[in-house]
Write an enzyme that holds these catalytic residues in place. Structure first.
Site, short mmCIF file in Angstrom:
data_model
loop_
_atom_site.label_atom_id
_atom_site.label_comp_id
_atom_site.label_asym_id
_atom_site.label_seq_id
_atom_site.Cartn_x
_atom_site.Cartn_y
_atom_site.Cartn_z
CG HIS A 177 -2.01 -0.99 1.15
ND1 HIS A 177 -3.30 -0.68 0.82
CD2 HIS A 177 -2.01 -2.35 1.35
CE1 HIS A 177 -4.05 -1.77 0.83
NE2 HIS A 177 -3.28 -2.80 1.14
CG ASP A 185 0.03 9.41 1.29
OD1 ASP A 185 0.00 8.20 1.55
OD2 ASP A 185 -0.74 10.25 1.80
C1 GDG Z 1 -2.10 3.83 3.54
C2 GDG Z 1 -1.09 4.54 2.62
C3 GDG Z 1 -2.78 4.52 0.79
C4 GDG Z 1 -8.83 9.60 8.27
N1 GDG Z 1 -9.24 10.36 9.29
C5 GDG Z 1 -10.40 9.84 9.71
C6 GDG Z 1 -10.69 8.74 8.92
N2 GDG Z 1 -9.71 8.62 8.05
C7 GDG Z 1 -9.67 7.59 7.01
C8 GDG Z 1 -9.89 8.25 5.69
C9 GDG Z 1 -9.15 7.34 4.75
C10 GDG Z 1 -8.09 6.69 5.63
O1 GDG Z 1 -8.40 6.98 6.98
C11 GDG Z 1 -6.71 7.26 5.37
O2 GDG Z 1 -6.24 6.73 4.16
P1 GDG Z 1 -5.02 7.36 3.36
O3 GDG Z 1 -4.91 6.64 2.09
O4 GDG Z 1 -5.27 8.80 3.18
O5 GDG Z 1 -3.72 7.20 4.29
P2 GDG Z 1 -3.00 5.98 5.13
O6 GDG Z 1 -3.73 5.67 6.37
O7 GDG Z 1 -1.58 6.42 5.34
O8 GDG Z 1 -3.06 4.72 4.16
C12 GDG Z 1 -1.82 5.40 1.60
C13 GDG Z 1 -3.66 3.67 1.70
O9 GDG Z 1 -2.89 2.95 2.67
C14 GDG Z 1 -4.49 2.67 0.90
O10 GDG Z 1 -3.67 1.83 0.16
O11 GDG Z 1 -3.61 5.38 0.03
O12 GDG Z 1 -0.89 6.00 0.72
O13 GDG Z 1 -0.19 5.35 3.40
O14 GDG Z 1 -10.01 6.36 4.25
O15 GDG Z 1 -11.26 8.35 5.49
N3 GDG Z 1 -11.79 7.99 9.07
C15 GDG Z 1 -12.63 8.33 10.08
N4 GDG Z 1 -12.39 9.39 10.90
C16 GDG Z 1 -11.30 10.17 10.75
O16 GDG Z 1 -11.10 11.13 11.50
N5 GDG Z 1 -13.74 7.61 10.25
#
Ligand code: GDG
Length: 494
Positions: free
Chosen positions: A169, A378
């Site tokens: 990821h 990212d």
């Molecule tokens: C890894 C990789 C890749 C965030 N704040 C809240 C919340 N979130 C949820 C978001 C989103 C998820 O968390 C974060 O996903 P990201 O992709 O932005 O970042 P990582 O956690 O670092 O994810 C990344 C991912 O894996 C998938 O392969 O895109 O590059 O680092 O879905 O909605 N959810 C809730 N409350 C929050 O305050 N409920």
């Protein structure tokens, strides 16, 4: 109990953290990109999620297997317990202090400790053993992320014909970086136990194939994205993950969500609202973003009192020192900016150190004129896609780091270099002055892309559904990389 024809997901953390209370074990939802991507699939297809629930192994603690949700099970949560030493050395250690910074190009933050590597090997064997007890032939196994790179290799020895799909990821760095890891060869050999290895971007897939070629001497077919290794053909796929567009769109359309968004705007009270939401992680560029916001208020004084930034920082990896330090730095910056520019009722930065429920998160997306997604690096970034999916009014501006994998797809965003603090401040100014017609045009293009390449599209493309690739089938990449150019070390997309 075994579950046939379902999907078996293996990942370090799952959808829930398990906590023991007087009334038994309670489940607390986890927040991460992996959970957002994986859980809808499991709910749809049914199966078992094998992961660590955050609990320590002890003489009194027995691993549990829970139905999720408990009253109407869609899948099962198979808990793996870790000892305190494993938590320290495998989780806080090798994955968070070696692999995470390495893959995000923070070499100076990496610690390579043989004791931590040994724990990584041990824990990967634990996860593989848990999978072997659950697996039934004919099912798909989906192993996730850098925590579990050795699991495919271990399982392949026991299950020579199993379809083991691995998805990485985060970024896969250039060979020069990855080869600094003393156990790089072992990691690669583990991964090559997979049937398919997936990455978000072609760059990551190419870095992986280059690294495998250089470190293991495996034969790479750059045209068909395959690796020949120990008599097996391993497929490599580049396919950026999509989100459940319809779910975000539906939530955004609800009267309650919209009312919450209006209430939030009223509470903030400024003409313009900008938003940042992510786990509190040094890769996400929160500190640099705050500096850009401070410079913006300094350089464009007419916006003082008119623009506020909401920063939601979701607690993450709080026992790792680097994360504790980051939290202090971020909170110090918030205090400084608010100290410098607050006036009357005006507060420049509204900072929340907590996770929001999903419905509330969508109301925040709806309330924000500008979404700042400015990671220093990212793998992809799902938040950027979720903002776009939520903007059913086709308004709002996405400011996106060019170092987020999602920047390759999200044409229509304002791209910035997050290290260029003044450049990000200028992008804020541009976003605030963009005419409504241009905002709409950009948002329409973004929405079209996120809608088309949604989670369902991704699952089909990635062959995670029941109709996966048959043995011997060649998967053709979406774009062809010129072989000769790649051999010289430069990728040319044609
Ligand atoms: C890894 C990789 C890749 C965030 N704040 C809240 C919340 N979130 C949820 C978001 C989103 C998820 O968390 C974060 O996903 P990201 O992709 O932005 O970042 P990582 O956690 O670092 O994810 C990344 C991912 O894996 C998938 O392969 O895109 O590059 O680092 O879905 O909605 N959810 C809730 N409350 C929050 O305050 N409920």
């Amino acid at each position: 109990m075994r579950t046939a024809g379902k999907i078996f997901v293996v990942s370090n953390r799952g959808s829930y953290t398990l906590k023991e209370t007087e009334n038994g074990i309670v489940t607390v939802p986890s927040v991460s990109g992996l959970v957002s991507a994986v859980e809808p699939v499991l709910k749809q297809q049914g199966g078992v999620w094998i992961s660590w629930g955050g609990r320590e192994a002890g003489p009194q603690t027995k691993a549990v297997r829970l139905p999720i949700p408990q009253d109407n099970p869609l899948y099962y949560f198979h808990e793996v317990l870790l000892t305190p030493e494993e938590i320290q050395n495998y989780y806080h250690g090798f994955t968070n202090r070696a692999l995470w910074p390495l893959c995000h190009y923070f070499l100076e933050r990496c610690t390579y400790d043989p004791k931590e590597w040994s724990a990584y090997v041990k824990v990967n064997n634990k996860f593989a053993a848990a999978l072997l007890t659950e697996f039934s032939p004919g099912s798909v196994v989906w192993i996730n992320d850098y925590h579990l790179a050795l699991v495919p290799g271990i399982c392949r020895r026991e299950m020579p014909d199993a379809r083991l799909v691995f998805f990485w990821h985060i970024p896969f760095p250039h060979y020069d970086l990855f080869s600094t890891l003393p156990w790089a060869r072992e990691m690669l050999q583990g991964l090559l136990g997979s049937t398919i290895i997936g990455f978000h971007l072609e760059d990551y897939a190419l870095n992986f194939m280059d690294t495998v070629r250089n470190l293991l001497g495996a034969v790479i077919d750059y045209e068909n994205y395959t690796v020949s290794w120990q008599g097996r053909l391993v497929r490599v796929r580049a396919c950026p993950m999509g989100i459940d567009f319809a779910a975000f769109q539906d939530l955004a359309g609800k009267a309650e969500t919209q009312a919450k968004a209006r209430a939030l705007r009223e509470q903030i009270g400024t003409e313009f609202v900008a938003l940042g939401v992510e786990r509190l992680d040094y890769t996400k560029g929160i500190l640099e973003r705050l500096l850009a916001f401070e410079n913006f208020l300094q350089d464009y004084p007419s916006y003082r009192g008119r623009l506020s930034l909401i920063q939601v920082a979701v607690p993450s990896r709080g026992s790792v020192k680097a994360y504790q330090q980051l939290r202090s730095q971020v909170e110090e910056a918030v205090g400084r900016i608010n100290g410098r520019f607050s006036e009357g009722h005006y507060r420049p930065v509204h900072y929340f150190y907590r996770a929001l429920p999903r419905e509330e998160l969508v109301s925040y997306y709806l309330a924000a004129d500008i979404m700042l997604v400015t990671p220093l690096r990212d793998g992809l970034n799902l938040v950027a896609k979720e903002y776009v999916a939520s903007r059913i009014d086709e308004d709002g501006v996405l400011i996106l780091s060019k170092f987020a994998g999602a920047a390759r797809e999200l044409k229509g965003a304002l791209l910035v270099n997050p290290y260029d603090i003044d450049g990000t401040a200028r992008a804020l100014q541009l976003a605030l002055t963009l005419p409504a017609g241009q905002r709409r045009q950009r948002m329409q293009a973004l929405r079209e892309m996120v809608r088309k390449q949604d989670l369902r599209w991704w699952l089909q493309n990635f062959h995670l559904g029941s109709a996966g690739p048959k043995s011997g089938e060649i998967i053709v990449p979406r774009r062809v990389i010129k072989y000769s150019a790649r051999q010289k070390g430069t990728a040319v997309d044609v």
